[in-house]
Design an enzyme around this catalytic site. Structure first.
Site, short mmCIF file in Angstrom:
data_model
loop_
_atom_site.label_atom_id
_atom_site.label_comp_id
_atom_site.label_asym_id
_atom_site.label_seq_id
_atom_site.Cartn_x
_atom_site.Cartn_y
_atom_site.Cartn_z
N ASP A 36 0.86 -1.17 0.01
CA ASP A 36 0.06 0.17 0.03
C ASP A 36 0.98 1.42 0.00
O ASP A 36 1.87 1.51 0.84
CB ASP A 36 -0.83 0.09 1.12
CG ASP A 36 -2.16 0.82 1.15
OD1 ASP A 36 -2.17 1.75 0.14
OD2 ASP A 36 -2.96 0.56 1.92
N ASP A 37 0.79 2.15 -1.24
CA ASP A 37 1.65 3.23 -1.14
C ASP A 37 3.09 3.14 -1.22
O ASP A 37 3.81 3.83 -0.67
CB ASP A 37 1.08 4.28 0.12
CG ASP A 37 -0.06 5.02 -0.01
OD1 ASP A 37 -1.06 4.44 -0.92
OD2 ASP A 37 -0.44 5.54 0.74
N CYS A 72 -5.67 4.81 -3.76
CA CYS A 72 -5.77 3.23 -3.24
C CYS A 72 -7.28 2.79 -3.92
O CYS A 72 -6.87 1.71 -4.70
CB CYS A 72 -6.18 3.29 -1.73
SG CYS A 72 -4.69 3.90 -1.02
N ASP A 305 -0.21 -0.47 -4.95
CA ASP A 305 -1.51 0.06 -5.53
C ASP A 305 -1.21 1.32 -5.98
O ASP A 305 -2.06 1.88 -6.94
CB ASP A 305 -2.74 0.03 -4.58
CG ASP A 305 -2.33 0.65 -3.09
OD1 ASP A 305 -1.19 1.24 -3.02
OD2 ASP A 305 -3.18 1.06 -2.35
N ASN A 306 -0.33 2.21 -5.50
CA ASN A 306 0.09 3.59 -6.14
C ASN A 306 1.60 3.91 -5.57
O ASN A 306 1.97 3.02 -4.42
CB ASN A 306 -0.94 4.61 -5.91
CG ASN A 306 -1.25 4.80 -4.36
OD1 ASN A 306 -2.53 4.26 -4.13
ND2 ASN A 306 -0.51 5.15 -3.47
#
Length: 534
Positions: A36-37, A72, A305-306
């Site tokens: 995540d991130d 997200c 996700d990013n």
């Protein structure tokens, strides 16, 4: 006659058993680890040494992997559906923005890739963060188990490390703040271990979605003091004023205040520290698969996700922006037929994951998926980009809130995510679409923003990888090239299915545009005729 029937029954049973065994032996398992991130541009893969060794060095690293939206829930929705934001319609992290909304569940979730795998006979297992609004009482609550999952362990809401609730096959499981029992990345690891140790059927698909390296950036206690001398990178666009960029970037404070710099360095270290627990999990999963003799028939995917930024263009910390640090993310895969230690430089994106998973399972991807299967790229050591795609699409819909805590000057100003020093990193009109790619050795980014200025940005990513100089005013002097990039972007923001990769020539795009103008004119004429007849 009885004896004949008996032998016939034995023969059928033997064939069925043999076929079932062959299917389980030859159909690959798939493990997908999603962080995540986690950025790539700013050193986000440096702390995960074991992951880089066990997946990257033993498999293939994709150097040009992008998310099609840097936020997200929209990004995860694109991963699940294989569709661009404008087709899966999850535009932001809110329920109103279709993040796990009832409408999204009824139209998109029912056609997400796990449903196809499950119908094919895969045992599917999920543990971790799903979508930001998952578990919302207005969207089914914890009782809602997304279709396609045999075993479900979904986080209610957004990333946390302690004090959260999981939906375990539709039943709430509450967790507190005891590290040994509750640290979320470790809980995901333990649940995955239990699944692999269970008497589950093969083939299986396992998705592990960790909270790392998302806020609140809480490391495990044993890693709390690691990287104590590390600071956020000071090169590139760090603490640089984006004077030639759209208004949201121009409003950042340059140079950044001391409190922002200290905050950035602190969270940068903690982000790395949280990833060490992910690294432990990857090591455990690979060791388990190896011990059980499954590793040679299992694909292991690793991505995020990013991306993220920490001080670039004086924006303290977040994602959501169109620049490389927010959209260019890690992606590595190991598995059957992949030559260890190889690198792929093709232009690929997160909407390619769903069709890839399906093709691995010998399932024809549905025609409404916008992405391309990467299976041929995984098994080949030669570039294939020239015959597939030259451009990818990036989209973002800006978010805002009426009240900005701690920054009353921005209340009711359509601003959002105003954190350190009240530098706002999103707004209602921070809405944009971009193309990334090029032809004949070119590599650039062109973006259009839906703000009051109709702002445009263009970067030559080969000569200016840090995106320091906006060349949009310059390319307007080259009418044919400017028309090419604007028409290509116009095509992609409306594309669906195979048209997202099969971009028409400039002449075809112009012809299509003229036809749309004619169609619109005739539509208006018919409305006028109908009105006059009334």
């Amino acid at each position: 006659m009885v004896l004949c029937n008996l032998w016939m029954g034995v023969a059928i049973w033997t064939i069925a058993l043999t076929t079932s065994h062959a299917h389980s032996e030859t159909t690959p398992n798939i493990v997908f680890i999603l962080t995540d991130d986690q950025d790539l541009e700013l050193g986000g893969t440096i702390p995960i040494e074991k992951t880089r060794d066990l997946i990257g060095s033993r498999g293939k690293v994709f150097e040009q992997f992008y998310v099609n939206t840097p936020l997200c829930c929209p990004s995860r929705s694109s991963i699940l559906t294989g569709k661009h934001l404008h087709n899966n319609l999850a535009v932001n992290n809110s329920l109103d923005g279709n993040c796990s909304s009832p409408a999204w569940q009824q139209t998109q979730e029912v056609r997400a890739f796990p449903t196809y795998l499950h119908n094919k006979g895969y045992t599917t297992f999920f543990a971790g963060k799903y979508l930001n609004q998952y578990g919302n009482k207005h969207a089914g609550g914890v009782k809602h188990v997304p279709p396609g999952w045999t075993h479900w362990n979904g986080l209610v809401g957004n990333s946390k490390y302690y004090n959260y609730v999981l939906s375990v096959d539709g039943v709430a499981e509450k967790h507190g703040d005891d590290y040994d029992k509750d640290y979320f990345t470790d809980v995901i690891n333990r649940k995955a271990t239990a699944f692999l140790n269970s008497d589950h059927q093969t083939p299986f698909f396992m998705m592990l979605a960790t909270p790392s390296a998302h806020a609140p950036f809480t490391p495990a206690p044993q890693y709390r003091n690691r990287f104590s001398q590390v600071r956020a990178p000071r090169n590139g666009s760090y603490n640089t004023h984006g004077s030639d960029k759209h208004w949201l970037i121009r409003q950042a404070i340059t140079p950044m205040l001391d409190e922002s710099v200290e905050y950035i360095d602190s969270i940068y270290r903690d982000r790395w520290r949280t990833l060490l627990s992910v690294d432990d999990m990857v090591e455990n999963i690979v060791n388990l698969l190896t011990t059980k003799g499954l590793i040679d028939n299992t694909y292991i995917f690793f991505s995020s996700d990013n991306g993220y930024h920490v001080g670039q263009f004086s924006l303290p910390s977040d994602k959501r922006q169109l620049y490389q640090f927010d959209i260019h993310v890690p992606f590595m895969v190991r598995g059957p037929g992949i030559t260890p230690g190889t690198i792929n430089k093709d232009l690929v994106t997160n909407i390619d994951l769903a069709p890839t998973f399906l093709e691995i399972a010998n399932i024809q991807p549905p025609s409404d998926m916008d992405g391309l299967s990467l299976l041929s790229r995984l098994r080949s050591n030669t570039p294939t980009n020239a015959q597939d795609r030259n451009y990818i699409l990036i989209e973002h819909h800006g978010e805002h809130t009426d009240i900005i805590p701690g920054c009353p000057q921005y209340d009711y100003q359509n601003m959002g995510n105003c954190l350190s020093a009240c530098v706002c990193e999103d707004s209602m009109n921070n809405t944009y679409s971009c193309i990334v790619g090029g032809e004949e050795g070119q590599f650039y980014k062109y973006c259009q923003l839906e703000d009051d200025e109709d702002f445009e940005e263009f970067y030559d990513l080969k000569l200016d990888p840090n995106e320091l100089r906006n060349l949009a005013p310059v390319i307007k002097n080259n009418a044919s090239f400017y028309n090419h990039v604007t028409r290509t972007l116009s095509h992609l923001v409306q594309c669906g299915g195979s048209s997202c990769t099969q971009i028409p020539s400039d002449d075809e795009l112009l012809s299509d545009f003229k036809q749309k103008c004619v169609d619109l004119f005739m539509y208006i004429v018919n409305i006028i005729k109908t009105f006059l007849n009334l």
